[in-house]
Design an enzyme around this catalytic site. Sequence first.
Site, PDB file in Angstrom:
ATOM      1  CD  GLU A  14      -2.582  -1.755   0.341  1.00 35.15           C
ATOM      2  OE1 GLU A  14      -2.699  -1.037  -0.663  1.00 35.15           O
ATOM      3  OE2 GLU A  14      -3.180  -2.846   0.453  1.00 35.15           O
ATOM      4  CG  ASP A  33      -3.005  -1.955  -7.760  1.00 34.35           C
ATOM      5  OD1 ASP A  33      -1.901  -1.945  -7.186  1.00 34.35           O
ATOM      6  OD2 ASP A  33      -4.079  -1.703  -7.186  1.00 34.35           O
TER       7      ASP A  33
END
Length: 575
Positions: A204, A401
Amino acid sequence: MTAYGAFTFVLHTHLPYARLAGRWPHGEEWIHEAASETYVPLLTTLYDLKEEGVQFKLTIGITPVLAEQLSDDTVLFNFVEYLDNKIEASKNDVAIYSTATSTTETTLEGARENNEHLGYLASWYQNYYETVKSEFLERFNRDIIGAFRQLQDEGYIDIITCAATHGYLPLLATDSAIRGQIQTGVASYERLFGRRPRGIWLPECAYRPAYVDDEGNIRPGIESFLREQGIGVFFVETHTITGGQPVGIAAGDVIGPYGNIKRRYVIPSAKTPTIPARAATTFKAYYVSETMEGAQAEQHSGVAVIGRNNSTGQQVWSAEWGYPGDFDYREFHKKAGTSGLQYWRVTGDKVDLGHKDYYHPDWAEYKVEQHAEHFSHLVGDLLRAYHKQTGEYGLISSNYDTELFGHWWFEGVAWLGKVLRHLANHPSIDLTSACDFIEQHPPQEVLHLPESSWGAGGNHFTWDNGDTNWMWGPIHECEGRMKKLANQYDDPSEGERTVLSQAAREALLLQSSDWPFLVTTGQAREYAIQRFSEHVERFNRLALSLEEGKPDVGFAVEMWERDKVFPNINYKWFS
């Protein structure tokens, strides 16, 4: 012509641990879906470029917990079954729409044309999944991780690692837990890729500097744990470098699951003041300061940091004006009731799902070329402007991502390939990897990084809020028990070692940031709570058996057979 700057895609590849933990709608099918829409198509694109002689380079992070699953025989066997089901579903739709076309009255020309087009799309999907299956079985020999490893060995990609199970490192209560996450991840990487990693994607993008805890102990900054493992570079969100308000992903206006958070919550302001704007730029890499020496220390840690370039990043991430929202691209959210296949296109801004037009692959292909050319020009313009302003050789790190491409944005993998082809032929831009850039252009400045993430608000809210705060008590309790057990057993019996090793695996699995993330986004709340609770219960049972001097070897072996993850784990890493 001398290049005035460098560019790298940084793709973060991750899914929760889901082996034998459900299939649909939540569980192992997540892996099969991503493999069919993203991982295998990405490998196909990169191998095609290689065979065409395109000298591309990019950075790909594959989390250890995902790499373990993509190397698992059971997961791969089930993946082939998944592809067969998709092929059969598309064949059934071909038959359905063929019958509907032949029985439709000639006066209903619109209905006939619709059925013909749906039949064409069903056949198109059949070919798509048959191609993915052929590539997986024949071209890549059922070995997704091996195919990525070969590209790294040949110098086309640089694979970076991550914490073992994507644990949210700043909120872990013990240094031993952070060290266990990173060391297990490095060991898994070495086993699967045959070398040590040079870089890491922090889960993250969550970072914290050193601090003094409530008991007066100095907790090292995250950079200290990376240096112990010889890791030279990591990545952070834009505002962590530049200061100012969070932008892009951290601001919440993005496609994919991160966008759900802003729609579900009013995000509170950070507990610490907004980072003041400063002269630092994401066009440079910096050495992270040695935060154990204090907030104003001039010493650097030897670990470099690179910030996400927001201007290029938002071309894909933005939910409002990013490429994936183009009206001719495939609609993600609408699926056929007969097969689950997606036969519709975005159609228009805020068009209701019930009014979506049918997808036209040829229209989408035309837009892919346009958007790849636009992005390539943007990269060139940004690097040229930075060089003109500063006279320096700049870097653009465009971070995403991996699953955005192919899964969320179906045409995204083809777009990646075309961008790499364009930039490889650009005389003024060097394609690089993050680790190569740091080695060839060592940072010249030291930067003090604030506590931050790329979650909503740029802080820890996504993983620690009113809906998830209850998870952190059990996590911290398990950390403490694991550390105590690791310190207690210096010379365990074979049975004790078996239980200690499985307890360490369960400790890692319960620490996964995926569980609070899925609760916060609402994607799979009940599933995430169930999975988290199961791993806590398993750990507690194993730990209690050791604490009582009656190691439950049978249960440890049973859980190993179910998980089959991190076979070379060492429980002493958690001491």
